[in-house]
Design a protein around this motif. Sequence first.
Motif, PDB file in Angstrom:
ATOM      1  N   ASP A   1       0.804  -1.406  -0.049  1.00 40.44           N
ATOM      2  CA  ASP A   1      -0.091  -0.142   0.088  1.00 40.44           C
ATOM      3  C   ASP A   1       0.718   1.291  -0.010  1.00 40.44           C
ATOM      4  O   ASP A   1       0.128   2.232  -0.455  1.00 40.44           O
ATOM      5  N   ASN A   2       2.035   1.296   0.512  1.00 39.61           N
ATOM      6  CA  ASN A   2       3.145   2.350   0.542  1.00 39.61           C
ATOM      7  C   ASN A   2       4.366   2.195  -0.395  1.00 39.61           C
ATOM      8  O   ASN A   2       5.368   2.733  -0.017  1.00 39.61           O
ATOM      9  N   PHE A   3       3.976   1.543  -1.454  1.00 40.51           N
ATOM     10  CA  PHE A   3       5.386   1.251  -2.308  1.00 40.51           C
ATOM     11  C   PHE A   3       6.029   2.481  -2.481  1.00 40.51           C
ATOM     12  O   PHE A   3       7.348   2.585  -2.357  1.00 40.51           O
ATOM     13  N   LEU A   4       5.398   3.529  -2.946  1.00 39.20           N
ATOM     14  CA  LEU A   4       6.109   4.689  -3.502  1.00 39.20           C
ATOM     15  C   LEU A   4       6.886   5.395  -2.400  1.00 39.20           C
ATOM     16  O   LEU A   4       7.995   5.980  -2.581  1.00 39.20           O
TER      17      LEU A   4
ATOM     18  N   ASN B   1       5.829  -8.176  -5.779  1.00 42.57           N
ATOM     19  CA  ASN B   1       5.273  -8.347  -4.150  1.00 42.57           C
ATOM     20  C   ASN B   1       5.159  -6.700  -3.615  1.00 42.57           C
ATOM     21  O   ASN B   1       4.577  -6.350  -2.847  1.00 42.57           O
ATOM     22  N   ALA B   2       6.144  -5.978  -4.085  1.00 42.51           N
ATOM     23  CA  ALA B   2       6.294  -4.622  -3.410  1.00 42.51           C
ATOM     24  C   ALA B   2       5.381  -3.540  -4.017  1.00 42.51           C
ATOM     25  O   ALA B   2       4.671  -2.946  -3.502  1.00 42.51           O
ATOM     26  N   ALA B   3       5.185  -3.745  -5.331  1.00 41.38           N
ATOM     27  CA  ALA B   3       4.376  -2.803  -6.134  1.00 41.38           C
ATOM     28  C   ALA B   3       3.027  -3.257  -6.487  1.00 41.38           C
ATOM     29  O   ALA B   3       2.244  -2.857  -7.048  1.00 41.38           O
ATOM     30  N   ASN B   4       2.609  -4.374  -5.613  1.00 43.97           N
ATOM     31  CA  ASN B   4       1.428  -4.721  -5.734  1.00 43.97           C
ATOM     32  C   ASN B   4       0.806  -5.046  -7.278  1.00 43.97           C
ATOM     33  O   ASN B   4      -0.136  -4.434  -7.663  1.00 43.97           O
ATOM     34  N   ALA B   5       1.616  -5.826  -8.044  1.00 42.93           N
ATOM     35  CA  ALA B   5       1.656  -5.735  -9.426  1.00 42.93           C
ATOM     36  C   ALA B   5       1.404  -7.310  -9.998  1.00 42.93           C
ATOM     37  O   ALA B   5       1.337  -8.195  -9.079  1.00 42.93           O
TER      38      ALA B   5
ATOM     39  N   GLU C   1       1.757   4.518 -13.359  1.00 43.14           N
ATOM     40  CA  GLU C   1       0.443   3.910 -12.842  1.00 43.14           C
ATOM     41  C   GLU C   1       0.076   4.163 -11.421  1.00 43.14           C
ATOM     42  O   GLU C   1      -0.792   4.942 -11.093  1.00 43.14           O
ATOM     43  N   LEU C   2       0.917   3.673 -10.598  1.00 41.29           N
ATOM     44  CA  LEU C   2       0.801   4.036  -9.051  1.00 41.29           C
ATOM     45  C   LEU C   2       0.912   5.466  -8.719  1.00 41.29           C
ATOM     46  O   LEU C   2       0.207   5.908  -7.747  1.00 41.29           O
TER      47      LEU C   2
END
Length: 159
Positions: free
Chosen positions: A80-83, A121-125, A142-143
Amino acid sequence: MVTAYTPRTTITSYDGLQADTPAADLPELLERVESRGGFDPRTGELTPFKNISDDFDESLINQMLDSLTAAVEAGLGTRDNFLKDFFATEQDVQNFAEALDEYSAEGTFWVNDRHFYAFINAANAQEEHAVTYDAMAERIRELAEQAREKAQKQGKSRH
């Protein structure tokens, strides 16, 4: 008949580094973490990537992808907080995406298996977001766009 072989995991520049690895053995890595952010295997801490500019070369982008991978493999970062977990500023996000595009344009067509799994996994991709480095760049954009839209909606509801 095909001769059997032992499957091997792709190595990264972080393999073999532990909490007790002397700092004297890691001058380049520690300098990069200090100046650019990333994962410090000695402390287990993740500093968001920073100061990302157009001076990236193939070696530096690969090292940063290795850093992201090592951090995710250590259990750091959240989908949820990748960026926010991995980038200090919105400009760093955009510059990293551009660096990934350039990395791909230089003919780096094969995505390291560990980069692939860490990224999804990190970027919910989904897999399609990580099959090429330019696909990763597009997912990051996109994120970032989703984050901007969410911030705008929250800003409007406060007025």
